[in-house]
Design a protein around this motif. Structure first.
Motif, short mmCIF file in Angstrom:
data_model
loop_
_atom_site.label_atom_id
_atom_site.label_comp_id
_atom_site.label_asym_id
_atom_site.label_seq_id
_atom_site.Cartn_x
_atom_site.Cartn_y
_atom_site.Cartn_z
N LEU A 40 -48.13 33.08 65.12
CA LEU A 40 -47.13 32.14 65.63
C LEU A 40 -47.52 31.65 67.02
CD1 LEU A 40 -44.21 31.01 64.94
CD2 LEU A 40 -43.35 32.85 66.37
N GLY A 44 -49.10 28.14 66.55
CA GLY A 44 -47.86 27.37 66.74
C GLY A 44 -47.69 26.94 68.18
N LEU A 45 -47.36 27.88 69.05
CA LEU A 45 -47.11 27.56 70.46
C LEU A 45 -48.40 27.20 71.20
CD1 LEU A 45 -44.51 30.34 71.32
CD2 LEU A 45 -44.05 27.91 70.99
N GLY A 56 -49.52 22.62 70.87
CA GLY A 56 -48.49 23.20 70.00
C GLY A 56 -48.43 22.46 68.68
N ASN A 60 -46.51 24.21 61.98
CA ASN A 60 -46.95 25.61 61.88
C ASN A 60 -45.88 26.55 62.43
OD1 ASN A 60 -49.36 24.87 60.80
ND2 ASN A 60 -50.57 25.12 62.69
N LEU A 61 -45.23 26.14 63.49
CA LEU A 61 -44.19 26.96 64.11
C LEU A 61 -43.05 27.23 63.14
CD1 LEU A 61 -43.71 28.20 66.94
CD2 LEU A 61 -42.27 26.22 67.46
N GLY A 65 -42.51 30.72 61.32
CA GLY A 65 -41.21 31.29 61.70
C GLY A 65 -40.39 31.69 60.48
#
Length: 586
Positions: A40, A44-45, A56, A60-61, A65
């Motif tokens: 993540l 993601g981030l 970011g 994906n986030l 999640g």
């Protein structure tokens, strides 16, 4: 020992298996979650575009999640189910353990019970079983969870960074050695503490039973002092043991914080020096999570070991009860029918300690015909009660033979023999329950008419009929809400209701007046003409009309005969008679 205890799991085996299975599921989810968290962070981030700039990625986030939420929900569900089945298995195991111990105790002879003592058996059924129950719950839950978490977390740590994972390898031996030393010194103290618990229970039990005596002799201060001494001894042992156990926490904290510092130092160097190529920020974060999982679960595992140390002494004491074989058991093909109430003692010797040099009864030879009324007279400590307890096999003769109905008592089933013998013991016992329930111990199918009949025979009908609820009046534990004489008469009524072949009254009319005593004896003679009646008494008036009187002195039969014969032939009998009837004057 473990095999013996495991027999009490029985119907809770499924719950005992399901709990570890759900724990395995919970552990698997908890090990995967840090990896997903790292993903993540990294995808993601901290997602980088083609130019290497952190921009970011919202898609994906969201996707990662959602996976993370699903894993957490599965982990929580597995944890709840694991806890439910662990609680069900451990409490059920404790229930079965108490059941098995209690049923075992019910088959003990008096000698077996004397070996343990009542207070010790109470402690074993309560405190010791609770300790084993708590240990079992930890074994099927934490003792499964912690090793699995340790193994899985170590594997994941080595996958992420073998270099950093060696930090754990360095810390674990320190913890293992420390825990072994704690266990070594703590176990003997816990064993000694449980024995002190037995003494504490005994002091409380004696004080509550004899509370009237304590108050009448104004011994409250002395009893308080006795309780304080044994209570302080328990406190000191518990404190000493807990002080040793307390070293577990600082040891764990030193290892946990030391490992975290080492991970932070070496991990930050690897991230910076390799520009996150060898170890990313997300992976370093997951390493911290795995570090906490490894060390915290090692601490949980140490708590399991501590609980096992505490419960090991309890388990040993429980197994002692389960392994104890009764001194008195049925023969291979026991006789069930008892012809009559005739009794023969042939060369009987008896010792409570089984030591032939410490005999309570010596060379006893007696013959009692069925239907006879026999009195037994002797000074305190002359083994009168011991003699009659050999008849229903409450104890077995050390040597020699006892016959009932023409057969050795050891040839009968214990149940058949004791069903044919009714005893009113020297210490009269009534149980908590109604008057009717207490009397129906003699005959559980007895009608109110039959109960009232034996109450009249034992001179108990008048006071029972005046009770607030008659036969339904509640008797407190130990019969504390009736007088000593009333208790004796109720116990006699209970024995008469059994309609036995042999009736033994062990000083059971000492608390009633001589007139009532005579009425009870006459009623028994008329109601049970074919029953052999043995009366142990201190008063000559209670036995002078017996067919036969036995004089005991120092565990030996010194004379046998009727009242008139013994006045001529027995100096002991003559002395007792003179002191009671003539006030010591010839």
């Amino acid at each position: 020992m473990i095999k013996k205890l495991a027999k009490s799991i029985r119907e809770f085996k499924l719950a005992s298996v399901l709990s570890p299975l759900f724990i395995a599921g919970e552990v698997t989810m908890e090990v995967i979650i840090p990896m997903v968290m790292a993903k993540l962070l990294d995808e993601g981030l901290n997602y980088r575009n083609a130019e290497g700039v952190v921009v970011g990625n919202i898609n994906n986030l969201i996707n990662i999640g959602l996976w993370l939420v699903a894993l957490v929900l599965i982990s929580i569900t597995c944890g709840i189910l694991a806890g439910f089945f662990a609680a069900k298995a451990s409490t059920g195991f404790a229930r079965n353990l108490r059941h098995d111990m209690f049923y075992r105790i019910q088959n003990f002879s008096f000698a077996n019970i004397d070996k343990f003592s009542a207070s010790s058996l109470v402690t074993r059924l309560t405190t010791d079983v609770t300790n084993v129950q708590n240990a079992y719950q930890m074994i099927i839950r934490i003792a499964i969870r912690s090793p699995l978490m340790l193994i899985f977390s170590l594997i994941m740590a080595f996958i992420i960074s073998p270099k950093l994972a060696f930090v754990f390898i360095a810390v674990l031996p320190v913890l293992a050695i420390g825990l072994l030393l704690i266990m070594k010194f703590a176990h003997p103290l816990f064993s000694l503490m449980l024995k002190t618990y037995d003494k504490l229970n005994r002091v409380v039990q004696e004080n509550l039973r004899g509370i009237r005596v304590v108050k009448s002799f104004v011994r409250e201060d002395k009893e308080n002092e006795k309780f304080r001494e044994v209570s302080d001894a328990t406190y000191k042992l518990a404190t000493k043991a807990e002080k040793i156990i307390a070293f577990n926490m600082p040891l764990m904290q030193i290892c946990i914080y030391g490992a975290m510092l080492l991970l932070s130092w070496f991990g930050a160097n690897i991230v910076v020096s390799s520009a996150e190529l060898e170890l990313s920020t997300g992976e370093l974060t997951s390493m911290f999570t795995y570090a906490m999982q490894i060390l915290m679960n090692f601490m949980m595992l140490s708590m399991v070991f501590m609980m096992i140390v505490m419960s090991r002494a309890s388990a040993t004491r429980i197994v002692e009860v389960l392994d104890e074989e009764s001194d008195i058991c049925d023969p291979e093909n026991p006789a069930e029918d008892i012809a009559d109430g005739s009794i023969i003692f042939k060369d009987v010797n008896f010792s409570y300690s089984k030591d032939i040099n410490k005999l309570c009864l010596t060379d006893v030879d007696l013959e009692i015909k069925s239907g006879e009324t026999v009195g037994i007279i002797g000074s305190t400590g002359s083994s009168k009660s011991t003699l009659v307890q050999l008849i229903p096999r409450l104890y077995d003769a050390t040597s020699g033979e006892v016959f009932v109905g023409g057969k050795n008592v050891k040839d009968y089933s214990v149940k058949a023999l004791r069903d044919a013998v009714a005893m009113v013991l020297q210490k009269n016992v009534l149980f908590s329950g109604t008057v009717r329930e207490n009397l129906q111990w003699g005959n559980e199918k007895a009608t109110d008419e039959e109960i009232n009949h034996v109450l009249k025979l034992s001179c108990a009908y008048d006071f029972v009929s005046k009770m607030p609820e008659g036969l339904d009046t509640f008797i407190e534990q130990g019969g504390t809400n009736v007088s000593g004489g009333q208790k004796q008469r109720l116990c006699i009524a209970r024995a008469l209701l059994k309609n036995p072949k042999i009736l033994i009254l062990d000083d059971s009319t000492s608390a009633v007046d001589t007139e009532t005593d005579a009425l009870i004896r006459n009623a028994m003679k008329e109601y049970l003409p074919s029953t052999t009646k043995i009366i142990i008494a201190q008063r000559i008036s209670s036995v002078e009309h017996a067919d036969k009187i036995i004089v005991l002195d120092g565990g030996k039969v010194t004379a046998v005969g009727n009242h008139a014969e013994l006045l001529e032939s027995s100096d002991i009998y003559k002395e007792v008679y003179s002191s009671q009837v003539k006030g010591g004057k010839e």
